[in-house]
Design a protein around this motif. Structure first.
Motif, PDB file in Angstrom:
ATOM      1  N   ASP A 771       0.883  -1.159   0.000  1.00 42.66           N
ATOM      2  CA  ASP A 771       0.000   0.000   0.000  1.00 42.66           C
ATOM      3  C   ASP A 771       0.924   1.213   0.000  1.00 42.66           C
ATOM      4  OD1 ASP A 771      -1.515   2.244   0.890  1.00 42.66           O
ATOM      5  OD2 ASP A 771      -3.058   0.892   1.652  1.00 42.66           O
ATOM      6  N   ASN A 772       1.052   1.859  -1.152  1.00 40.37           N
ATOM      7  CA  ASN A 772       2.058   2.910  -1.311  1.00 40.37           C
ATOM      8  C   ASN A 772       1.772   4.168  -0.505  1.00 40.37           C
ATOM      9  OD1 ASN A 772       1.810   1.639  -4.469  1.00 40.37           O
ATOM     10  ND2 ASN A 772       3.792   1.581  -3.445  1.00 40.37           N
ATOM     11  N   LEU A 773       0.532   4.382  -0.097  1.00 44.67           N
ATOM     12  CA  LEU A 773       0.202   5.566   0.704  1.00 44.67           C
ATOM     13  C   LEU A 773       0.338   5.295   2.196  1.00 44.67           C
ATOM     14  CD1 LEU A 773      -2.865   7.437  -0.825  1.00 44.67           C
ATOM     15  CD2 LEU A 773      -0.513   8.196  -0.645  1.00 44.67           C
ATOM     16  N   ARG A 774      -0.107   4.142   2.632  1.00 45.75           N
ATOM     17  CA  ARG A 774      -0.047   3.829   4.064  1.00 45.75           C
ATOM     18  C   ARG A 774       1.278   3.172   4.441  1.00 45.75           C
ATOM     19  NH1 ARG A 774      -5.330   2.410   2.448  1.00 45.75           N
ATOM     20  NH2 ARG A 774      -6.945   3.670   3.444  1.00 45.75           N
ATOM     21  N   CYS A 775       2.103   2.830   3.431  1.00 50.14           N
ATOM     22  CA  CYS A 775       3.400   2.177   3.660  1.00 50.14           C
ATOM     23  C   CYS A 775       3.219   0.856   4.405  1.00 50.14           C
ATOM     24  CB  CYS A 775       4.356   3.105   4.419  1.00 50.14           C
ATOM     25  SG  CYS A 775       4.634   4.684   3.614  1.00 50.14           S
ATOM     26  N   LEU A 776       2.206   0.108   3.987  1.00 51.63           N
ATOM     27  CA  LEU A 776       1.898  -1.181   4.604  1.00 51.63           C
ATOM     28  C   LEU A 776       2.104  -2.308   3.608  1.00 51.63           C
ATOM     29  CD1 LEU A 776      -1.475  -0.465   6.483  1.00 51.63           C
ATOM     30  CD2 LEU A 776       0.739  -0.882   7.534  1.00 51.63           C
ATOM     31  N   HIS A 777       2.547  -3.465   4.086  1.00 55.51           N
ATOM     32  CA  HIS A 777       2.620  -4.659   3.258  1.00 55.51           C
ATOM     33  C   HIS A 777       1.242  -5.315   3.220  1.00 55.51           C
ATOM     34  CE1 HIS A 777       6.981  -4.839   2.600  1.00 55.51           C
ATOM     35  NE2 HIS A 777       7.073  -4.299   3.807  1.00 55.51           N
ATOM     36  N   LEU A 778       0.791  -5.665   2.007  1.00 62.55           N
ATOM     37  CA  LEU A 778      -0.534  -6.255   1.836  1.00 62.55           C
ATOM     38  C   LEU A 778      -0.474  -7.768   1.650  1.00 62.55           C
ATOM     39  CD1 LEU A 778      -2.118  -3.638  -0.606  1.00 62.55           C
ATOM     40  CD2 LEU A 778      -2.312  -3.756   1.877  1.00 62.55           C
ATOM     41  N   GLY A 779       0.737  -8.333   1.579  1.00 61.80           N
ATOM     42  CA  GLY A 779       0.869  -9.761   1.338  1.00 61.80           C
ATOM     43  C   GLY A 779       1.078 -10.049  -0.140  1.00 61.80           C
ATOM     44  N   VAL A 780       1.354 -11.304  -0.448  1.00 60.42           N
ATOM     45  CA  VAL A 780       1.612 -11.695  -1.843  1.00 60.42           C
ATOM     46  C   VAL A 780       0.327 -11.688  -2.659  1.00 60.42           C
ATOM     47  CG1 VAL A 780       2.458 -13.548  -3.334  1.00 60.42           C
ATOM     48  CG2 VAL A 780       3.612 -13.063  -1.169  1.00 60.42           C
ATOM     49  N   CYS A 781      -0.777 -12.124  -2.066  1.00 59.75           N
ATOM     50  CA  CYS A 781      -2.071 -12.157  -2.757  1.00 59.75           C
ATOM     51  C   CYS A 781      -3.090 -11.376  -1.938  1.00 59.75           C
ATOM     52  CB  CYS A 781      -2.545 -13.589  -2.958  1.00 59.75           C
ATOM     53  SG  CYS A 781      -1.453 -14.575  -3.966  1.00 59.75           S
ATOM     54  N   PRO A 782      -3.085 -10.040  -2.036  1.00 60.22           N
ATOM     55  CA  PRO A 782      -3.997  -9.240  -1.202  1.00 60.22           C
ATOM     56  C   PRO A 782      -5.454  -9.506  -1.559  1.00 60.22           C
ATOM     57  CG  PRO A 782      -2.894  -7.857  -2.825  1.00 60.22           C
ATOM     58  CD  PRO A 782      -2.251  -9.200  -2.900  1.00 60.22           C
ATOM     59  N   THR A 783      -6.290  -9.539  -0.552  1.00 56.08           N
ATOM     60  CA  THR A 783      -7.722  -9.756  -0.761  1.00 56.08           C
ATOM     61  C   THR A 783      -8.530  -8.489  -0.558  1.00 56.08           C
ATOM     62  OG1 THR A 783      -7.916 -10.416   1.563  1.00 56.08           O
ATOM     63  CG2 THR A 783      -7.578 -12.178  -0.050  1.00 56.08           C
ATOM     64  N   GLU A 784      -7.889  -7.426  -0.105  1.00 55.42           N
ATOM     65  CA  GLU A 784      -8.587  -6.160   0.109  1.00 55.42           C
ATOM     66  C   GLU A 784      -8.845  -5.462  -1.224  1.00 55.42           C
ATOM     67  OE1 GLU A 784      -9.730  -4.686   2.924  1.00 55.42           O
ATOM     68  OE2 GLU A 784      -9.190  -6.495   4.038  1.00 55.42           O
ATOM     69  N   CYS A 794       0.251   4.634  -8.218  1.00 54.91           N
ATOM     70  CA  CYS A 794       0.280   4.426  -6.769  1.00 54.91           C
ATOM     71  C   CYS A 794      -0.945   3.622  -6.336  1.00 54.91           C
ATOM     72  CB  CYS A 794       0.296   5.786  -6.079  1.00 54.91           C
ATOM     73  SG  CYS A 794       0.132   5.743  -4.305  1.00 54.91           S
ATOM     74  N   VAL A 795      -0.732   2.599  -5.494  1.00 54.52           N
ATOM     75  CA  VAL A 795      -1.808   1.701  -5.070  1.00 54.52           C
ATOM     76  C   VAL A 795      -2.067   1.859  -3.584  1.00 54.52           C
ATOM     77  CG1 VAL A 795      -2.473  -0.734  -4.827  1.00 54.52           C
ATOM     78  CG2 VAL A 795      -1.304   0.039  -6.881  1.00 54.52           C
ATOM     79  N   THR A 796      -3.346   1.869  -3.197  1.00 50.80           N
ATOM     80  CA  THR A 796      -3.705   1.936  -1.789  1.00 50.80           C
ATOM     81  C   THR A 796      -5.029   1.223  -1.589  1.00 50.80           C
ATOM     82  OG1 THR A 796      -3.993   3.428   0.110  1.00 50.80           O
ATOM     83  CG2 THR A 796      -4.947   4.134  -1.975  1.00 50.80           C
ATOM     84  N   MET A 797      -5.273   0.786  -0.361  1.00 50.80           N
ATOM     85  CA  MET A 797      -6.525   0.085  -0.062  1.00 50.80           C
ATOM     86  C   MET A 797      -7.707   1.045  -0.124  1.00 50.80           C
ATOM     87  SD  MET A 797      -5.629  -2.566   3.015  1.00 50.80           S
ATOM     88  CE  MET A 797      -4.630  -1.415   3.965  1.00 50.80           C
ATOM     89  N   LEU A 798      -8.820   0.527  -0.588  1.00 46.37           N
ATOM     90  CA  LEU A 798     -10.033   1.331  -0.719  1.00 46.37           C
ATOM     91  C   LEU A 798     -10.635   1.635   0.651  1.00 46.37           C
ATOM     92  CD1 LEU A 798     -11.527   2.510  -3.114  1.00 46.37           C
ATOM     93  CD2 LEU A 798     -12.964   0.474  -3.171  1.00 46.37           C
ATOM     94  N   ARG A 799     -10.592   0.681   1.554  1.00 47.50           N
ATOM     95  CA  ARG A 799     -11.155   0.851   2.899  1.00 47.50           C
ATOM     96  C   ARG A 799     -10.027   1.040   3.909  1.00 47.50           C
ATOM     97  NH1 ARG A 799     -14.713   1.435   0.071  1.00 47.50           N
ATOM     98  NH2 ARG A 799     -16.340  -0.004  -0.604  1.00 47.50           N
ATOM     99  N   SER A 800     -10.259   1.898   4.878  1.00 46.34           N
ATOM    100  CA  SER A 800      -9.219   2.193   5.866  1.00 46.34           C
ATOM    101  C   SER A 800      -9.209   1.144   6.969  1.00 46.34           C
ATOM    102  CB  SER A 800      -9.466   3.568   6.478  1.00 46.34           C
ATOM    103  OG  SER A 800      -8.596   3.770   7.572  1.00 46.34           O
TER     104      SER A 800
END
Length: 832
Positions: A771-784, A794-800
């Motif tokens: 998640d390039n905005l929150r600087c979080l790892h989403l895993g290899v196969c993100p489900t969010e 730039c990629v980021t999760m839709l829900r906080s």
């Protein structure tokens, strides 16, 4: 002109291509294109009226809306911000569409108005009073205010305090003008009024605005032998009700109807357009028959009223002036043309004063001066907006095989079968691109040369592109269409010249444009393999600026009646003055009580703090390899302000670490007693001192480089998660070979399998997604569910996932736009 790409339907829908049913297209200042189709259902009984919206960088990612209109859609109109869209139909229904969750591939309609059963023929948003003029004569000036001057222009309607009131206006077939005003509380005020006392049929109409806040409507009944009428419309609010006043203005007859040779040759008026929406004194008319068309350009002028001979000899009163009247005069007209199928007018507000036109002619600067005419043989002509002289021609795929360029229009052989031609055209906001929808439902994106094909030296070509990039930087409009004309060899010079022009502006303007120019440089650098690493640096700089301003904003003065400087300003001032390499000695000079935050807030900021710490370690470890220009991070090693910003952040993080050790960045050290923060701050300060003076930078000494060489043996250097390669089309268009795309099918990179879409989460499959905005790892196969920026990827999760106030404030900053100012689009969840 040449084709950039063509996007078509995988299975072409059965569309109604009857000439009486229009195909409508609109292009926003954010480079979103909306167009319509009418689809038949399986029973072949009813038509479904669809609106399709794409962003030009990802044309295959189409969002199709079942508009809910019961009749064919006749008008589409974007607002000035490019985030809302009006649609109107042949039943008098008007709908206002907005982005759902601020996503370009999610739209919903929450507002609307109606003139029941009365087809809409013209539609426009009310003017907000903002108007710029581009002065080509001043293109060499160092002051943006001289190049792009603000023109005195009044909004169509104002609220208390002079704020423009939002709303829209429509003209119907029966001669009604309908106005809908959007009140601050979200409700609509709607009213309708006749254009004149004797209402008549209106087949075509257009809407323009005057500097005094009035609205002008041009209308015709569709017959070239009838007059083209003009009306002044004034809108107001009286006692919470919308009031409309109309007044008849001078009218005109097309010249082709008074020419004995052409009197009955072109019986129908097929196109009626004001040349620009802010100029009600110039209008373009096109009259047609089944075989051909003729185009005329008219101008409204003040003329002296001749006085009868009886009054010629009387004594004139002192100060008396000759009475003046307004009269339409023809500016220019074309010869007999092939049948015109669509018209596109320029949106670039170029000044048309004599000096500006002369400089534009001398330097071959054509954007904003040409309008596009599409013909039934598939060709497109760019003609001068005033003289109607041909400036450039695009011969469509079917047209080029039928004739030579010099063959007269009326003697061309008609092709067998149905020729493809454009039914809707739109020029981009800088006039460097043209989008067309043909009668088979295909979307064609065409480049339009800034010089209309004239051969120019490299400096002049760069100056033209630079001028338009500066215009986009000042207005905030998207610059995607300019990138179509940037070749890899131009990128370095354009970035340097853009920086030079930016540095010549005053400090206040530089501060306003500071992030926009970084985003623009990043877009340019992605176009060349030699500068793509610098694009990574610019994106990292955007994130650093955002994190720095956010962390500083959390600081609060200990006493309310503090002097004019905020804690963030004092921090910056002390860090500039104190060049000590010991982080604890710098801390002593700060009022640490201003840095006190509760533990939960500090802990929630850890991922942003970790990114800052990783960046510092990565940059210092990269210093011995500074000769490698292609390595990401090189741009920071000579960037004094950015290094100073990192130094300030290290001091803040050190203080917060005393309050909450869990918020500190985590380093993997080879020694248990290693004070990583002190070591990195000491090396960072030495590097910052070398580049603090931008005019006289010095080289890092050997001792600093030696210490940086030892860093990988003391601390584990992280792999920085630079932004992924963007999957847009603009970087694939430099070879001038047109791309053939399909709606709904992502474009594949050359070398990959045809079924393998570009992976926008990372460069290598199987690695961690970020998640390039929150600087979080989403895993290899993100489900969010995630969203990506249309401009930078730039990629980021839709829900906080966050619940703390500080992180929610951070996320709210990017709810509408990305760090770079690009729009968001929903992307599918990646599942292996």
């Amino acid at each position: 002109m040449d084709v950039a790409y063509v996007c078509e339907w995988e299975k072409r829908p059965k569309s109604n291509h009857c000439p009486s049913i229009p195909l409508v297209c609109a292009w926003s200042c954010r480079n979103l294109v909306a167009f319509t189709t009418d689809l038949k259902n399986e029973e072949e009984k009813d038509l479904t009226h669809m609106i399709h919206i794409i962003d030009t960088e990802h044309p295959w990612d189409i969002y199709s809306i079942n508009s809910g209109h019961n009749e064919v859609i006749t008008c589409l109109e974007w607002d000035q911000s490019g985030s809302r869209l009006l649609s109107a139909d042949a039943d008098g229904q008007i709908k206002c569409w907005g982005m759902a969750e601020h996503l370009v591939n999610g739209w919903e309609s929450s507002l609307g108005s109606a003139v029941e059963g009365d087809p809409i023929v013209a539609l426009s948003w009310l003017h907000n009073g903002v108007k710029l003029a581009l002065h080509v004569e001043k293109s060499g000036s160092s002051n943006f205010g001289e190049k792009f001057s603000r023109v005195k222009f009044s909004p169509s309607l104002t609220l208390f305090g002079g704020k423009p009131m939002e709303g829209w206006m429509a003209v119907t077939v029966s001669g009604l003008v309908s106005v809908s005003l959007l009140k601050p509380n979200g409700t609509l005020l709607t009213a309708s009024e006749s254009l004149c006392r004797l209402r008549g049929r209106v087949a075509l109409a257009d809407i323009a605005f005057t500097g005094g806040g009035n609205i002008v409507v041009a209308a015709t009944d569709g017959s070239s032998s009838s007059p083209v009428q003009f009306y002044k419309v004034c809108v107001g609010v009286v006692n919470e009700k919308c009031r409309i006043d109309t007044e008849l203005l001078p009218s005109l007859f097309m010249r082709c109807t008074t020419d004995p040779a052409r009197k009955d040759k072109y019986p129908a008026v097929t196109h009626l357009k004001f040349l620009t929406r802010e100029n009600s004194e110039q209008v373009l008319l096109c009259a047609s028959s089944q075989l051909g068309s003729i185009v005329e350009c008219w101008s409204l002028r003040k003329e002296g009223l001749p006085v009868n001979n009886i009054f010629q000899h009387r004594s004139p009163v002192v100060g008396e002036k000759q009475p003046m009247i307004l009269k339409w005069r023809i500016l220019s007209a074309t010869s007999d043309l092939d049948r015109v199928s669509a018209v596109a007018l320029p949106k670039l507000p170029i000044s048309i004063s004599n000096t500006d036109l002369k400089v534009a002619s001398d330097t071959k600067f054509c954007p904003g001066l040409g309008l596009a005419l599409a013909f039934h043989d598939g060709s497109i002509h760019i003609v001068h907006r005033l003289s109607l002289q041909t400036m450039g021609v695009f011969y469509g795929s079917s047209a080029s095989s039928q004739r030579g360029p010099d063959e007269p229009a009326l003697k061309r052989q008609r092709p067998a079968g149905t020729a493809g031609h454009f039914k809707a055209l739109q020029l981009s906001w800088t006039s460097l691109a043209l989008v067309g929808i043909d009668n088979h439902g295909k979307l064609h994106m065409l480049r339009v040369s800034p010089s209309m094909g004239h051969t120019l030296d490299m400096n002049t070509s760069l100056r033209h592109l630079l001028f338009l990039l500066e215009y986009c930087m000042v207005t905030g409009y998207d610059w995607w269409d300019i990138l179509l004309h940037v070749q890899p060899g131009m990128v370095h010079n354009l970035v340097d010249k853009l920086h030079e022009e930016y540095m010549r502006q005053n400090q206040a303007l530089q501060q306003v444009l500071s992030t926009r120019i970084v985003a623009m440089k990043a877009s340019l650098c992605k176009l060349s393999s030699a500068t793509v690493a610098r694009a990574c640096d610019y994106h990292a700089k955007l994130l650093l600026i955002a994190i720095s301003s956010t962390l500083k904003s959390l600081l609060r003065p200990h006493v309310l009646n503090t002097p004019d400087k905020s804690p963030g300003d004092r921090l910056a001032e002390i860090c500039v003055k104190n060049t000590d390499t010991d982080i604890d000695k710098v801390m002593i000079n700060l009022k640490t009580e201003e840095f006190v935050l509760d533990a939960s807030t500090l802990q929630s900021l850890q991922q942003l703090i970790q990114w800052v710490g990783d960046l510092v370690l990565y940059l210092l470890a990269s210093l011995p390899n500074q000769g490698s220009l292609v390595r990401p991070g090189f741009g920071f090693l000579r960037d004094g302000p950015s290094l100073g910003m990192l130094r300030e952040m290290m001091v803040v993080i050190r203080i917060w670490g005393l309050l909450k050790p869990g918020c500190l960045p985590i380093y993997t050290a080879t020694s248990d007693n290693q004070d990583s923060m002190s070591l990195l701050f000491r090396l960072l300060t030495k590097l910052w001192l070398c580049s603090r003076d931008e005019n006289h930078p010095s080289e890092p000494d050997d001792s600093l480089i030696d210490e940086c060489c030892l860093l990988p043996s003391q601390l584990l250097v992280p792999n920085m998660d630079w932004l992924p390669v963007n999957d847009g089309v603009v970087s694939k268009l430099q070879n001038k070979q047109p791309l053939r795309l399909q709606f709904g099918k992502p474009y594949s990179l050359p070398g990959l399998g045809s079924g393998a879409p570009v992976e926008i989460f990372s460069r290598t499959p199987g690695s961690q997604r970020m998640d390039n905005l929150r600087c979080l790892h989403l895993g290899v196969c993100p489900t969010e569910d995630s969203k990506a920026c249309t401009r930078c990827g730039c990629v980021t999760m839709l829900r906080s996932p966050n619940k703390t106030t500080a992180l929610k404030q951070w996320e709210q900053r990017w709810i509408k736009n990305c760090l770079c100012g690009g729009l968001w689009r929903r992307i599918p969840t990646t599942v292996s």
